[in-house]
Design a protein around this motif. Structure first.
Motif, short mmCIF file in Angstrom:
data_model
loop_
_atom_site.label_atom_id
_atom_site.label_comp_id
_atom_site.label_asym_id
_atom_site.label_seq_id
_atom_site.Cartn_x
_atom_site.Cartn_y
_atom_site.Cartn_z
N LYS A 21 25.21 16.36 50.93
CA LYS A 21 25.98 15.12 50.91
C LYS A 21 25.27 14.05 50.09
CE LYS A 21 27.71 16.20 55.55
NZ LYS A 21 27.73 15.77 56.98
N LEU A 22 25.50 14.04 48.80
CA LEU A 22 24.92 13.02 47.94
C LEU A 22 25.57 11.66 48.23
CD1 LEU A 22 24.74 14.92 44.53
CD2 LEU A 22 22.80 14.25 45.96
N PRO A 23 24.79 10.59 48.27
CA PRO A 23 25.37 9.27 48.54
C PRO A 23 26.08 8.65 47.34
CG PRO A 23 23.01 9.09 48.24
CD PRO A 23 23.33 10.55 48.23
N ILE A 24 25.94 9.25 46.17
CA ILE A 24 26.68 8.80 44.99
C ILE A 24 27.35 10.03 44.36
CG2 ILE A 24 25.13 6.85 44.56
CD1 ILE A 24 23.76 8.48 42.38
N SER A 25 28.25 9.79 43.42
CA SER A 25 29.00 10.89 42.82
C SER A 25 28.13 11.70 41.86
CB SER A 25 30.20 10.34 42.05
OG SER A 25 29.77 9.63 40.90
N ASN A 26 28.58 12.90 41.57
CA ASN A 26 27.90 13.74 40.58
C ASN A 26 27.84 13.05 39.22
OD1 ASN A 26 27.75 15.61 42.62
ND2 ASN A 26 29.10 17.11 41.67
N ASP A 27 28.92 12.34 38.88
CA ASP A 27 28.95 11.62 37.61
C ASP A 27 27.86 10.56 37.55
OD1 ASP A 27 31.02 13.10 36.55
OD2 ASP A 27 32.58 11.64 37.07
N GLU A 28 27.64 9.87 38.66
CA GLU A 28 26.59 8.85 38.69
C GLU A 28 25.21 9.48 38.58
OE1 GLU A 28 27.76 5.14 41.35
OE2 GLU A 28 28.39 6.99 42.32
N GLN B 57 11.50 22.35 38.39
CA GLN B 57 12.82 22.35 39.02
C GLN B 57 12.84 21.27 40.10
OE1 GLN B 57 10.93 25.65 39.75
NE2 GLN B 57 10.96 25.62 37.53
N MET B 58 13.72 20.29 39.97
CA MET B 58 13.83 19.22 40.95
C MET B 58 15.07 19.44 41.81
SD MET B 58 13.97 15.07 40.38
CE MET B 58 12.32 15.03 39.64
N VAL B 59 14.84 19.68 43.09
CA VAL B 59 15.94 19.86 44.04
C VAL B 59 16.34 18.49 44.58
CG1 VAL B 59 16.72 21.08 46.09
CG2 VAL B 59 14.87 22.05 44.71
N ILE B 60 17.64 18.19 44.58
CA ILE B 60 18.10 16.89 45.08
C ILE B 60 19.20 17.08 46.11
CG2 ILE B 60 17.51 15.81 42.88
CD1 ILE B 60 20.53 15.56 42.33
N GLY B 61 19.37 16.07 46.96
CA GLY B 61 20.42 16.13 47.97
C GLY B 61 20.39 14.91 48.85
N THR C 239 14.52 6.74 40.09
CA THR C 239 15.86 6.14 40.08
C THR C 239 16.76 6.78 41.13
OG1 THR C 239 15.59 5.79 37.69
CG2 THR C 239 17.78 5.47 38.60
N LEU C 240 16.68 8.09 41.27
CA LEU C 240 17.46 8.77 42.31
C LEU C 240 17.06 8.29 43.70
CD1 LEU C 240 17.51 12.45 40.97
CD2 LEU C 240 19.42 10.84 41.00
N ALA C 241 15.76 8.10 43.91
CA ALA C 241 15.29 7.60 45.20
C ALA C 241 15.87 6.22 45.48
CB ALA C 241 13.77 7.56 45.23
N SER C 242 15.94 5.38 44.45
CA SER C 242 16.52 4.05 44.61
C SER C 242 18.01 4.10 44.96
CB SER C 242 16.34 3.24 43.32
OG SER C 242 14.96 3.06 43.03
N ALA C 243 18.65 5.22 44.59
CA ALA C 243 20.07 5.42 44.90
C ALA C 243 20.26 6.12 46.24
CB ALA C 243 20.73 6.22 43.79
N GLY C 244 19.17 6.34 46.96
CA GLY C 244 19.27 6.96 48.28
C GLY C 244 19.31 8.48 48.27
N ILE C 245 18.94 9.09 47.15
CA ILE C 245 18.95 10.54 47.02
C ILE C 245 17.54 11.09 47.24
CG2 ILE C 245 19.27 12.46 45.39
CD1 ILE C 245 21.50 10.86 44.10
#
Length: 201
Positions: free
Chosen positions: A22-29, A174-178, A138-144
Motif C-alpha cells: 500500500k504505497l501512500p502515493i501513486s505509482n506515477d508520483e 535493488q531497492m525494495v519499496i512499499g 525523497t521517497l522517505a519524505s513521501a512516507g514510503i
C-alpha cells in the motif's frame, strides 16, 4: 527552503524491512520522484551513466522470483528457510527500483580521458550511490519505506533477458519499496569524534 528541511528528510530515511503493497502515493508520483533524481543527481564529467528500471506489482514479485531461483542453486534446500523468509519480506513490498551503471559510458570516458581511466569505475559507483540516496530520501519524505539490497550478480542475466536490457548495463543494487508496516529500529551511532574532525575553524 531551509536547510533544516533537508536534514529532516535525511533523518527520516531509514532501512524499513516490514513493508506492504500500500504505497501512500501513486505509482506515477513514484516515477516522477525517480525521474527527478535521474535528471538532477550529479555525475563525474557529467557522464550520466546511471540507469534505472522500476518494477511494480507482479513484475516486482517476478524479479524476486529470479533472485530466489538463483539462490536455490547455491543454498542447500535444508538450509533455505531463513533465506526464503527474507525473500518473502521483499516480495511483500510494492515495487523494486533496480540501479544499473552503463559500462559503455564508463569505457567511453576511459578512452577519452586515459589519465583518469582507473578512476571512472569508482566515480560511476559514486554516481550510482548518489542516485540511490536521492531517491531513498525523497521517497522517505513521501512516507514510503525502503531497504537496499545487493543480490547482484546472481539475478542479473535473468533480469536483463526479461526486460531486454542492454548488455552494457551492470546491476548494482535493488531497492525494495512499499508502505510501512512497522518502523525501523532505534538507530545506534558510532562516536562522532571518531568520524568527524575539523581544522582551522
Amino acid at each position: 527552503m531551509a536547510y533544516h528541511d533537508l536534514q529532516q528528510a535525511a533523518e527520516t530515511r531509514r532501512s524499513i524491512y516490514a513493508l506492504n503493497k500500500k504505497l501512500p502515493i501513486s505509482n506515477d508520483e513514484v516515477n516522477q520522484i525517480i525521474e527527478h533524481a535521474v535528471l538532477h543527481t550529479p555525475s563525474s564529467f557529467n557522464s550520466q551513466s546511471t540507469r534505472i528500471v522500476v518494477v511494480f506489482g507482479a513484475e516486482h514479485e517476478k524479479v524476486w522470483g529470479f533472485v530466489e531461483e538463483a539462490l536455490r542453486q547455491i543454498i542447500p534446500a535444508e538450509k533455505f528457510a531463513p533465506t526464503e523468509q527474507k525473500l518473502n519480506s521483499f516480495k511483500a513490498g510494492a515495487a523494486t527500483i533496480l540501479f544499473f551503471e552503463d559500462q559503455k559510458v564508463v569505457k567511453g570516458l576511459q578512452e577519452q580521458f586515459p589519465s583518469y581511466a582507473e578512476n571512472f569505475p569508482i566515480w560511476a559507483e559514486h554516481t550510482n550511490a548518489m542516485h540511490q540516496y536521492a531517491i531513498w530520501t525523497t521517497l522517505a519524505s513521501a512516507g514510503i519505506g525502503a531497504n537496499l539490497q545487493h543480490y547482484n550478480p546472481l539475478p542479473d542475466e535473468a533480469i536483463a533477458k526479461e526486460y531486454d536490457l542492454p548488455e552494457s548495463w551492470t546491476l548494482r543494487a535493488q531497492m525494495v519499496i512499499g508502505g510501512i508496516e512497522a518502523p525501523a529500529r532505534e538507530k545506534e551511532f558510532a562516536p562522532l569524534p571518531e568520524r568527524f574532525k575539523v581544522f582551522g575553524a
